[in-house]
Design a protein around this motif. Structure first.
Motif, PDB file in Angstrom:
ATOM      1  N   MET A   1      -4.295  -5.417  27.731  1.00 22.10           N
ATOM      2  CA  MET A   1      -3.400  -5.904  28.798  1.00 22.10           C
ATOM      3  C   MET A   1      -3.663  -5.151  30.097  1.00 22.10           C
ATOM      4  SD  MET A   1      -1.113  -8.092  29.490  1.00 22.10           S
ATOM      5  CE  MET A   1       0.161  -8.448  30.691  1.00 22.10           C
ATOM      6  N   ASP A   2      -3.838  -3.811  29.998  1.00 16.95           N
ATOM      7  CA  ASP A   2      -4.095  -3.015  31.183  1.00 16.95           C
ATOM      8  C   ASP A   2      -5.401  -3.428  31.846  1.00 16.95           C
ATOM      9  OD1 ASP A   2      -1.782  -1.607  31.058  1.00 16.95           O
ATOM     10  OD2 ASP A   2      -2.619   0.101  29.981  1.00 16.95           O
ATOM     11  N   ARG A   3      -6.409  -3.742  31.021  1.00 24.25           N
ATOM     12  CA  ARG A   3      -7.702  -4.133  31.574  1.00 24.25           C
ATOM     13  C   ARG A   3      -7.593  -5.444  32.348  1.00 24.25           C
ATOM     14  NH1 ARG A   3     -11.999  -1.203  29.930  1.00 24.25           N
ATOM     15  NH2 ARG A   3     -11.697   0.222  28.161  1.00 24.25           N
ATOM     16  N   ARG A   4      -6.827  -6.378  31.813  1.00 27.60           N
ATOM     17  CA  ARG A   4      -6.611  -7.646  32.515  1.00 27.60           C
ATOM     18  C   ARG A   4      -5.857  -7.406  33.826  1.00 27.60           C
ATOM     19  NH1 ARG A   4      -4.788 -12.141  27.956  1.00 27.60           N
ATOM     20  NH2 ARG A   4      -6.760 -12.145  26.777  1.00 27.60           N
ATOM     21  N   SER A   5      -4.870  -6.531  33.764  1.00 30.81           N
ATOM     22  CA  SER A   5      -4.090  -6.214  34.954  1.00 30.81           C
ATOM     23  C   SER A   5      -4.961  -5.522  36.004  1.00 30.81           C
ATOM     24  CB  SER A   5      -2.907  -5.321  34.575  1.00 30.81           C
ATOM     25  OG  SER A   5      -2.153  -4.967  35.703  1.00 30.81           O
ATOM     26  N   ASP A   6      -5.833  -4.632  35.536  1.00 31.58           N
ATOM     27  CA  ASP A   6      -6.743  -3.941  36.458  1.00 31.58           C
ATOM     28  C   ASP A   6      -7.666  -4.937  37.149  1.00 31.58           C
ATOM     29  OD1 ASP A   6      -5.741  -1.405  35.936  1.00 31.58           O
ATOM     30  OD2 ASP A   6      -7.118  -1.069  34.263  1.00 31.58           O
ATOM     31  N   LEU A   7      -8.214  -5.863  36.362  1.00 30.06           N
ATOM     32  CA  LEU A   7      -9.126  -6.860  36.931  1.00 30.06           C
ATOM     33  C   LEU A   7      -8.387  -7.759  37.919  1.00 30.06           C
ATOM     34  CD1 LEU A   7     -11.908  -8.173  37.036  1.00 30.06           C
ATOM     35  CD2 LEU A   7     -11.225  -9.589  35.066  1.00 30.06           C
ATOM     36  N   LEU A   8      -7.176  -8.166  37.561  1.00 27.38           N
ATOM     37  CA  LEU A   8      -6.378  -9.010  38.457  1.00 27.38           C
ATOM     38  C   LEU A   8      -6.100  -8.275  39.759  1.00 27.38           C
ATOM     39  CD1 LEU A   8      -4.763 -11.579  39.004  1.00 27.38           C
ATOM     40  CD2 LEU A   8      -2.815 -10.518  37.831  1.00 27.38           C
ATOM     41  N   ARG A   9      -5.783  -6.984  39.667  1.00 30.84           N
ATOM     42  CA  ARG A   9      -5.535  -6.185  40.868  1.00 30.84           C
ATOM     43  C   ARG A   9      -6.775  -6.129  41.750  1.00 30.84           C
ATOM     44  NH1 ARG A   9      -5.568  -1.432  38.724  1.00 30.84           N
ATOM     45  NH2 ARG A   9      -7.564  -0.823  39.647  1.00 30.84           N
ATOM     46  N   GLN A  10      -7.920  -5.875  41.149  1.00 27.93           N
ATOM     47  CA  GLN A  10      -9.156  -5.779  41.924  1.00 27.93           C
ATOM     48  C   GLN A  10      -9.494  -7.102  42.608  1.00 27.93           C
ATOM     49  OE1 GLN A  10     -11.339  -4.272  38.425  1.00 27.93           O
ATOM     50  NE2 GLN A  10     -12.061  -2.596  39.739  1.00 27.93           N
ATOM     51  N   ILE A  11      -9.305  -8.194  41.893  1.00 26.29           N
ATOM     52  CA  ILE A  11      -9.583  -9.521  42.463  1.00 26.29           C
ATOM     53  C   ILE A  11      -8.607  -9.815  43.602  1.00 26.29           C
ATOM     54  CG2 ILE A  11      -9.521 -12.002  42.004  1.00 26.29           C
ATOM     55  CD1 ILE A  11     -10.532 -11.374  39.177  1.00 26.29           C
ATOM     56  N   THR A  12      -7.336  -9.440  43.401  1.00 34.59           N
ATOM     57  CA  THR A  12      -6.323  -9.675  44.435  1.00 34.59           C
ATOM     58  C   THR A  12      -6.629  -8.879  45.700  1.00 34.59           C
ATOM     59  OG1 THR A  12      -4.644 -10.078  42.738  1.00 34.59           O
ATOM     60  CG2 THR A  12      -3.866  -9.572  44.964  1.00 34.59           C
ATOM     61  N   VAL A  13      -7.038  -7.620  45.534  1.00 31.23           N
ATOM     62  CA  VAL A  13      -7.414  -6.803  46.682  1.00 31.23           C
ATOM     63  C   VAL A  13      -8.578  -7.454  47.436  1.00 31.23           C
ATOM     64  CG1 VAL A  13      -8.471  -4.622  47.389  1.00 31.23           C
ATOM     65  CG2 VAL A  13      -6.567  -4.617  45.764  1.00 31.23           C
ATOM     66  N   THR A  14      -9.560  -7.930  46.696  1.00 33.99           N
ATOM     67  CA  THR A  14     -10.728  -8.553  47.327  1.00 33.99           C
ATOM     68  C   THR A  14     -10.345  -9.837  48.057  1.00 33.99           C
ATOM     69  OG1 THR A  14     -12.126  -7.646  45.567  1.00 33.99           O
ATOM     70  CG2 THR A  14     -13.060  -9.411  46.913  1.00 33.99           C
ATOM     71  N   ALA A  15      -9.522 -10.669  47.421  1.00 36.19           N
ATOM     72  CA  ALA A  15      -9.072 -11.906  48.065  1.00 36.19           C
ATOM     73  C   ALA A  15      -8.248 -11.592  49.320  1.00 36.19           C
ATOM     74  CB  ALA A  15      -8.250 -12.733  47.087  1.00 36.19           C
ATOM     75  N   SER A  16      -7.441 -10.546  49.242  1.00 30.70           N
ATOM     76  CA  SER A  16      -6.631 -10.151  50.396  1.00 30.70           C
ATOM     77  C   SER A  16      -7.502  -9.661  51.537  1.00 30.70           C
ATOM     78  CB  SER A  16      -5.648  -9.048  49.980  1.00 30.70           C
ATOM     79  OG  SER A  16      -4.781  -9.501  48.969  1.00 30.70           O
ATOM     80  N   GLU A  17      -8.566  -8.936  51.216  1.00 29.11           N
ATOM     81  CA  GLU A  17      -9.509  -8.489  52.236  1.00 29.11           C
ATOM     82  C   GLU A  17     -10.173  -9.679  52.921  1.00 29.11           C
ATOM     83  OE1 GLU A  17     -12.485  -6.349  54.496  1.00 29.11           O
ATOM     84  OE2 GLU A  17     -10.373  -6.111  53.946  1.00 29.11           O
TER      85      GLU A  17
END
Length: 263
Positions: free
Chosen positions: A1-17
């Motif tokens: 679950m943490d790994r999925r959350s980590d990946l989602l966070r990284q993707i969200t940061v990139t999309a926000s950038e």
């Protein structure tokens, strides 16, 4: 679950950038109207007594470069599961979205909405820096890329918030006469100094926050002596504010180092 959350966070940061870059393209006039010319000129460098002179905004180049570097940095394997990056990633993404949103709402002249957006941005950045303090890093690179970038971001946004609120007030027709207007501008500068001191006390003596806020105040002072609207009292207040901020920061740095020294 943490790994999925980590990946989602990284993707969200990139999309926000990416969204932040698009908003910036509007703000610099590539896709829309330059900020200085949007909202009927309410945000121009000569619009109010608290508008920084034009060169002040060159700090955005450093901040945007830092945000891009952070977006790449947070993808490194060692940062993916870092508690530090887990604590700040979503806040970093929110700050980028809010920055782009501010640029877009000013395009359509929603000046008071822009005030709400920038106030929210400042609050998010404050929480982000607090999270960084709770999760310190031993990596010099991380302290520069993450701490340095968002420290500059908070310091500058604090100065920009003061200018933004003043621009909205002036655009709405608030005018109390030259003497009172200058007095109110000085009061706002004092508030900015108070915020800078509060940041130093609660978030630690971070040079980037103090430097960026001082940079904004310095160029407010320069603007009042050069590009207008001219005001010697406001200029003096702005220059004194820089001295107070830097002096207080230095005393806190010396105090922290002194308390850390062996008895």
């Amino acid at each position: 679950m943490d790994r999925r959350s980590d990946l989602l966070r990284q993707i969200t940061v990139t999309a926000s950038e990416i969204f932040c870059v698009i908003g910036t393209l509007f703000g610099i006039g590539v896709l829309g109207t330059r900020v200085a010319e949007s909202s009927g000129g309410a945000l121009a460098a000569t619009a109010t007594l608290l508008s920084p002179a034009g060169r002040a905004f060159s700090i955005w180049s450093v901040i945007y470069a830092g945000l891009f570097a952070y977006t790449i940095w947070q993808w490194l394997p060692r940062n993916k599961t870092s508690q530090r990056h887990r604590a700040v990633g979503w806040l970093a993404a929110a700050s980028m979205v809010l920055n782009a949103t501010w640029l877009l709402v000013t395009q359509v002249g929603w000046i008071w909405v822009s005030v709400l957006v920038i106030l929210t941005l400042a609050l998010v950045l404050g929480f982000l820096i607090a999270a960084l303090r709770r999760h310190p890093s031993s990596s010099i690179a991380d302290r520069i890329i993450t701490g340095g970038t968002f420290g500059l971001y908070l310091g500058w946004v604090t100065a920009a918030t003061c200018a933004n609120i003043t621009s909205a007030a002036v655009d709405s027709g608030w005018d109390f006469g030259p003497a009172v207007n200058q007095g109110l501008a000085i009061v706002v500068i004092v508030v900015a100094v108070g915020l800078g001191i509060l940041f130093t006390l609660t978030l630690g003596p971070r040079v980037t926050i103090t430097a960026a806020l001082s940079w904004g105040l310095l160029w407010i002072g320069i603007g009042r002596l050069t590009t207008g609207p001219e005001s010697v009292p406001v200029a003096i207040a702005a220059f004194l504010a820089v001295v107070v901020l830097l002096g207080f920061w230095l005393t806190r740095v010396l105090k922290v180092r002194g308390s850390a020294a062996p008895a």
